[in-house]
Design an enzyme around this catalytic site. Structure first.
Site, PDB file in Angstrom:
ATOM      1  N   LYS A  44       0.860  -1.569  -0.115  1.00 23.62           N
ATOM      2  CA  LYS A  44       0.492  -0.222  -0.233  1.00 23.62           C
ATOM      3  C   LYS A  44       0.514   1.124   0.314  1.00 23.62           C
ATOM      4  CE  LYS A  44      -4.081  -2.402   1.646  1.00 23.62           C
ATOM      5  NZ  LYS A  44      -4.646  -2.813   3.071  1.00 23.62           N
ATOM      6  N   ASP A  83     -10.436   1.432   2.246  1.00 22.33           N
ATOM      7  CA  ASP A  83     -10.712   0.952   2.687  1.00 22.33           C
ATOM      8  C   ASP A  83     -11.864   2.287   4.252  1.00 22.33           C
ATOM      9  OD1 ASP A  83      -8.816  -1.496   2.194  1.00 22.33           O
ATOM     10  OD2 ASP A  83      -7.507   0.034   3.551  1.00 22.33           O
ATOM     11  N   ASN A  98      -2.362   2.061  20.127  1.00 19.21           N
ATOM     12  CA  ASN A  98      -1.343   0.393  20.470  1.00 19.21           C
ATOM     13  C   ASN A  98      -0.592   0.073  21.181  1.00 19.21           C
ATOM     14  OD1 ASN A  98      -0.645  -1.024  17.802  1.00 19.21           O
ATOM     15  ND2 ASN A  98       1.164   0.653  17.907  1.00 19.21           N
TER      16      ASN A  98
HETATM   17  P1  NAP Z   1       0.332  -3.128  10.314  1.00 17.70           P
HETATM   18  O1  NAP Z   1       0.379  -2.433   9.062  1.00 17.70           O
HETATM   19  O2  NAP Z   1       0.967  -4.627   9.903  1.00 17.70           O
HETATM   20  O3  NAP Z   1      -0.160  -3.021  11.586  1.00 17.70           O
HETATM   21  C1  NAP Z   1       0.184  -3.474  12.663  1.00 17.70           C
HETATM   22  C2  NAP Z   1      -0.146  -3.561  13.768  1.00 17.70           C
HETATM   23  O4  NAP Z   1      -0.681  -4.594  14.718  1.00 17.70           O
HETATM   24  C3  NAP Z   1       0.313  -2.941  14.734  1.00 17.70           C
HETATM   25  O5  NAP Z   1       0.162  -1.475  15.274  1.00 17.70           O
HETATM   26  C4  NAP Z   1       0.843  -3.480  16.067  1.00 17.70           C
HETATM   27  O6  NAP Z   1       1.317  -3.248  16.912  1.00 17.70           O
HETATM   28  C5  NAP Z   1      -0.352  -4.237  16.119  1.00 17.70           C
HETATM   29  N1  NAP Z   1      -0.086  -5.369  16.534  1.00 17.70           N
HETATM   30  C6  NAP Z   1       0.688  -6.864  15.904  1.00 17.70           C
HETATM   31  N2  NAP Z   1      -0.295  -7.901  16.662  1.00 17.70           N
HETATM   32  C7  NAP Z   1      -0.495  -7.438  17.831  1.00 17.70           C
HETATM   33  C8  NAP Z   1      -0.471  -7.645  19.351  1.00 17.70           C
HETATM   34  N3  NAP Z   1      -0.733  -9.806  19.241  1.00 17.70           N
HETATM   35  N4  NAP Z   1      -1.622  -7.614  20.239  1.00 17.70           N
HETATM   36  C9  NAP Z   1      -1.343  -6.298  19.767  1.00 17.70           C
HETATM   37  N5  NAP Z   1      -1.012  -5.670  18.418  1.00 17.70           N
HETATM   38  C10 NAP Z   1      -0.639  -6.060  17.396  1.00 17.70           C
HETATM   39  O7  NAP Z   1      -0.726  -4.120   9.084  1.00 17.70           O
HETATM   40  P2  NAP Z   1      -2.136  -3.623   8.897  1.00 17.70           P
HETATM   41  O8  NAP Z   1      -1.951  -3.043   7.359  1.00 17.70           O
HETATM   42  O9  NAP Z   1      -2.470  -1.963   9.790  1.00 17.70           O
HETATM   43  O10 NAP Z   1      -3.606  -4.326   8.791  1.00 17.70           O
HETATM   44  C11 NAP Z   1      -4.524  -4.447  10.154  1.00 17.70           C
HETATM   45  C12 NAP Z   1      -5.170  -5.913   9.836  1.00 17.70           C
HETATM   46  O11 NAP Z   1      -6.302  -5.936   9.089  1.00 17.70           O
HETATM   47  C13 NAP Z   1      -4.177  -7.376   9.119  1.00 17.70           C
HETATM   48  O12 NAP Z   1      -4.726  -8.110   9.897  1.00 17.70           O
HETATM   49  C14 NAP Z   1      -5.469  -6.491   7.884  1.00 17.70           C
HETATM   50  O13 NAP Z   1      -6.015  -7.875   7.317  1.00 17.70           O
HETATM   51  C15 NAP Z   1      -6.841  -6.052   8.638  1.00 17.70           C
HETATM   52  N6  NAP Z   1      -7.089  -4.960   7.690  1.00 17.70           N
HETATM   53  C16 NAP Z   1      -8.620  -5.563   6.552  1.00 17.70           C
HETATM   54  C17 NAP Z   1      -9.237  -4.848   5.801  1.00 17.70           C
HETATM   55  C18 NAP Z   1     -10.550  -5.008   5.460  1.00 17.70           C
HETATM   56  O14 NAP Z   1     -11.364  -5.053   4.270  1.00 17.70           O
HETATM   57  N7  NAP Z   1     -11.466  -5.817   6.699  1.00 17.70           N
HETATM   58  C19 NAP Z   1      -8.133  -3.896   5.443  1.00 17.70           C
HETATM   59  C20 NAP Z   1      -7.038  -3.861   5.387  1.00 17.70           C
HETATM   60  C21 NAP Z   1      -6.558  -3.755   6.600  1.00 17.70           C
HETATM   61  P3  NAP Z   1       2.710  -3.204  17.623  1.00 17.70           P
HETATM   62  O15 NAP Z   1       3.022  -1.311  16.339  1.00 17.70           O
HETATM   63  O16 NAP Z   1       2.719  -2.631  18.493  1.00 17.70           O
HETATM   64  O17 NAP Z   1       3.731  -3.420  16.915  1.00 17.70           O
END
Ligand code: NAP
Length: 284
Positions: free
Chosen positions: A69, A105, A154
């Site tokens: 992205k 999104d 976060n």
């Molecule tokens: P990302 O950029 O990798 O962000 C990861 C985030 O998750 C960080 O804030 C991280 O915290 C936190 N995190 C990871 N593991 C954790 C845990 N065990 N406990 C607490 N916090 C944790 O990922 P992203 O792109 O934002 O996507 C996040 C999720 O949204 C994904 O699963 C994605 O599939 C979903 N999503 C869904 C849609 C939909 O259409 N349904 C659209 C977009 C995204 P730290 O900073 O502390 O590491």
């Protein structure tokens, strides 16, 4: 000779799991649009080459998922205001040399929460968990929907405050004033909706929230989706939150926004969501 269908795809790494082809095929059938929509696996260091090749073959648009992205943001020549604020692009539209980048999104989330789920966001207090790409994409659309207060929390608190500061600098001061940020440990309830935008669910975990965090919540919404309730959804139910949802409706909603941008026709999300939910659940 019949002309070739207009070509679209979703690009990511990995990509085999993506539900986008079946969603767009259903939209096309519903609206009578003749399109072809595939999956494009790009090497992690090969996004630009893969997109260039797709365009050279006549491709008209791409959905973009992890981890590309931010690269799609850089690739776009023009961007919608919501993509500009997000700093991330999940939809590219090609027209000759022109490349428009959008981020659907947030509109997908807002449409699902206010439509299918039925929670009015105007005046609502919303807690957004996570400080990654998903959070970036939804902040401006949630503010535009009229939330009274939007808190980003976060696991790593400093990432939340850094993201808040970055986004606030690009927002109108009145909007920035509604946005706050911090860690998970200090949360003490008072939110109408809690939206999990962390990747914790992908490893079967829920963000570690203090018990008081759930106080007063009417909706718990996980952006992750699957055949079974996620760990976050289970925690919300155990805490007594009355409405608990996963991200399947958001997925269909963001796809509908992309489809409308590309084809100029807005599909009806409800039957597509229902069919996808049934397929996801598998045989009864
Ligand atoms: P990302 O950029 O990798 O962000 C990861 C985030 O998750 C960080 O804030 C991280 O915290 C936190 N995190 C990871 N593991 C954790 C845990 N065990 N406990 C607490 N916090 C944790 O990922 P992203 O792109 O934002 O996507 C996040 C999720 O949204 C994904 O699963 C994605 O599939 C979903 N999503 C869904 C849609 C939909 O259409 N349904 C659209 C977009 C995204 P730290 O900073 O502390 O590491």
């Amino acid at each position: 000779m019949p002309s070739r269908p207009a070509r679209y795809a979703v690009i990511g790494n990995p990509i085999a799991h993506s539900r986008s082809p079946e969603i767009h095929a259903a939209f096309a059938a519903q609206t009578g649009q003749v399109i072809e929509y595939g999956r494009l696996l790009a090497p992690v260091d090969g996004f630009v080459a893969a997109v260039d090749a797709f365009r050279a073959e006549g491709g008209l648009g791409l959905n973009v998922t992890l981890p590309f992205k931010p690269e799609a943001f850089a690739y776009a020549r023009r961007r919608t205001p919501r993509a500009e604020i997000a700093g991330a692009v999940n939809t590219l539209a090609f027209d000759g040399d022109d490349v428009l980048g959008d981020n659907t999104d947030g509109p997908g989330l807002v449409a699902d929460v206010q439509g299918r789920v039925g929670l009015a966001l105007k005046g609502a207090r919303v807690l957004l968990l996570g400080a990654g790409g998903a959070t970036r994409g939804v902040v401006r659309p949630l503010l535009d929907a009229g939330v009274e207060r939007l808190a980003i929390a976060n696991r790593t608190a400093s990432r939340a405050t850094a993201l808040r500061d970055e986004l606030a600098a690009r927002l109108h001061p009145a909007d920035a004033a509604r946005l706050s940020a911090g860690g998970l440990a200090d949360l003490d309830g008072g939110f109408d909706a809690i939206i999990n935008a962390t990747a914790a669910g992908l490893s079967g975990e829920s963000p570690a929230l203090p018990p008081g965090a759930w106080r007063g919540a009417m909706l718990a919404f996980d952006m992750v989706y699957g055949p079974k309730p996620t760990a976050f959804m289970q925690a919300a139910r155990a805490a007594g939150v009355p409405r608990v949802e996963d991200g399947l409706g958001m997925l269909v909603g963001q796809a509908a926004e992309s489809f409308a941008l590309w084809r100029g026709v807005r599909p009806d999300v409800a039957p597509v969501y229902a069919a996808l939910r049934e397929r996801l659940a598998g045989p009864a």
